[in-house]
Design an enzyme around this catalytic site. Structure first.
Site, PDB file in Angstrom:
ATOM      1  N   HIS A  47       1.061  -1.800  -0.040  1.00 58.57           N
ATOM      2  CA  HIS A  47      -0.162   0.263  -0.125  1.00 58.57           C
ATOM      3  C   HIS A  47       1.107   1.474  -0.334  1.00 58.57           C
ATOM      4  CE1 HIS A  47      -3.116  -2.481   0.690  1.00 58.57           C
ATOM      5  NE2 HIS A  47      -3.334  -2.720   1.780  1.00 58.57           N
ATOM      6  N   GLU A  71      -5.761  -9.685   3.354  1.00 58.08           N
ATOM      7  CA  GLU A  71      -5.081  -9.822   4.105  1.00 58.08           C
ATOM      8  C   GLU A  71      -6.738 -11.243   5.055  1.00 58.08           C
ATOM      9  OE1 GLU A  71      -3.169 -10.734   8.811  1.00 58.08           O
ATOM     10  OE2 GLU A  71      -2.790  -9.425   7.291  1.00 58.08           O
ATOM     11  N   SER A  87      -3.426   3.340   2.615  1.00 59.88           N
ATOM     12  CA  SER A  87      -2.919   2.425   3.679  1.00 59.88           C
ATOM     13  C   SER A  87      -3.367   2.322   5.519  1.00 59.88           C
ATOM     14  CB  SER A  87      -0.894   2.668   4.167  1.00 59.88           C
ATOM     15  OG  SER A  87      -0.828   1.242   5.308  1.00 59.88           O
ATOM     16  N   ASN A 141      -2.667   0.501   7.929  1.00 62.14           N
ATOM     17  CA  ASN A 141      -1.494   0.436   9.518  1.00 62.14           C
ATOM     18  C   ASN A 141      -0.736   2.205   9.144  1.00 62.14           C
ATOM     19  OD1 ASN A 141       1.763   0.418   9.245  1.00 62.14           O
ATOM     20  ND2 ASN A 141       0.709  -1.293  10.495  1.00 62.14           N
ATOM     21  N   SER A 175       4.463  -0.440   5.838  1.00 61.52           N
ATOM     22  CA  SER A 175       4.806  -0.156   3.802  1.00 61.52           C
ATOM     23  C   SER A 175       5.259   0.731   3.065  1.00 61.52           C
ATOM     24  CB  SER A 175       3.576  -0.294   3.073  1.00 61.52           C
ATOM     25  OG  SER A 175       2.460   0.772   4.255  1.00 61.52           O
TER      26      SER A 175
END
Length: 291
Positions: free
Chosen positions: A41, A131, A228, A230, A272
């Site tokens: 990402h 995921e 992203s 995250n 990432s």
């Protein structure tokens, strides 16, 4: 003189690093290589890989491939994707992160050993994240996905729960979900909650490291792709520690005003975001400060 430092805990996570090295290895040999979905990402890194020759495709394009190899990204894929690739006789390079692979197997094994009338799977994750899609595929979609403690209300309170997590989620939020589940489930299944915090160890270390790093600098530049999850989570955490935290995806988004009265600047990023990108941003910040 303003000091500029890169977060020692930042950089690609192991799974992303591994799949990118795999892609580079095949591309450097001049092979035709297709990447199923964005390898990471991170639009900057995706562009770099595309410039090296990687052809990013979606699942629908698998049926039209006549030559070349297909690289699966670190997030993993559901069994249906492997079956589809086999039907089209495609050569697969499986770049699934080993941690994700083990989690897929664990979820599949738990599901196969469950009493489905009395037990259920709950996954703490993002429903549309690659995921989580791969994890759901291990059990034909027969699991409840919750992305927050509030969504625990979606869980059947009368059945026992086996709780797992997408590997890139927030450990603190996992604890909140776990706590809410304990309150949500009815007796006697409340006491049988099977909770497995399957968040990657590298992710578990990020927040404690960021807490120290964000507090020791006047300004934080947080680098990640805006898509992203995250990155969004870690940026928000940095900003909660240091209000002078700014989220960028590339160097031309940095105005000089951010560094007014600053004695130190910290550069960090998502799992990432590569160290090379962080070094590039650091160099750019130094140039801006010198002007």
């Amino acid at each position: 003189m303003v000091k500029v430092a890169i977060d020692p805990g930042a950089g690609f996570c192991f799974g992303v690093e591994q799949v990118i090295q795999t892609a580079e290895s095949h591309l450097n040999r001049g092979e035709i290589l297709y990447g199923l979905g964005e390898m990471v990402h991170n639009s900057q890194e995706v562009k770099r890989l595309n410039d090296l020759g990687l052809k990013t495709i979606n699942h629908k394009a698998l049926s039209g491939l006549k030559q070349g190899k297909v690289l699966f990204r670190a997030h993993g894929e559901p069994p249906s994707t492997y079956k589809l690739a086999a039907e089209y006789r495609l050569e697969i390079i499986d770049g699934t992160c080993p941690i994700v692979s083990r989690l897929q197997e664990r979820i599949r094994r738990t599901y196969n050993n469950m009493d489905h009338l009395k037990e259920q799977l709950v996954i703490f994750g993002k429903l549309d994240h690659p995921e989580t899609i791969g994890l759901l595929g291990q059990v034909d979609g027969d699991a409840v996905v919750v992305s927050s403690a509030e969504e625990v209300a979606l869980v059947d309170s009368s059945r026992a729960v086996h709780l797992f997590s997408q590997t890139t989620m927030d450990p603190e939020q996992f604890k909140e979900v776990e706590g809410r589940l304990k309150n949500h489930l009815a007796e006697p299944v409340k006491s049988t909650l099977q909770s497995s915090c399957t968040i990657c160890g590298q992710m578990k270390k990020r927040k404690p490291g960021l807490r120290i790093f964000s507090a020791k600098h006047d300004v934080i530049i947080f680098v990640s792709g805006k898509n992203s999850s995250n990155g969004k989570m870690l940026y928000g955490y940095c900003r909660s520690i240091n209000p002078r935290t700014h989220w960028i995806s590339k160097g031309d988004e940095i105005p000089s005003e951010w560094f007014a009265d600053a004695d130190s600047v910290g550069i960090s990023g998502a799992t990432s975001t590569s160290l090379e990108q962080l070094k590039s941003i650091s160099d750019q910040v130094k140039k801006i400060i010198k002007k």
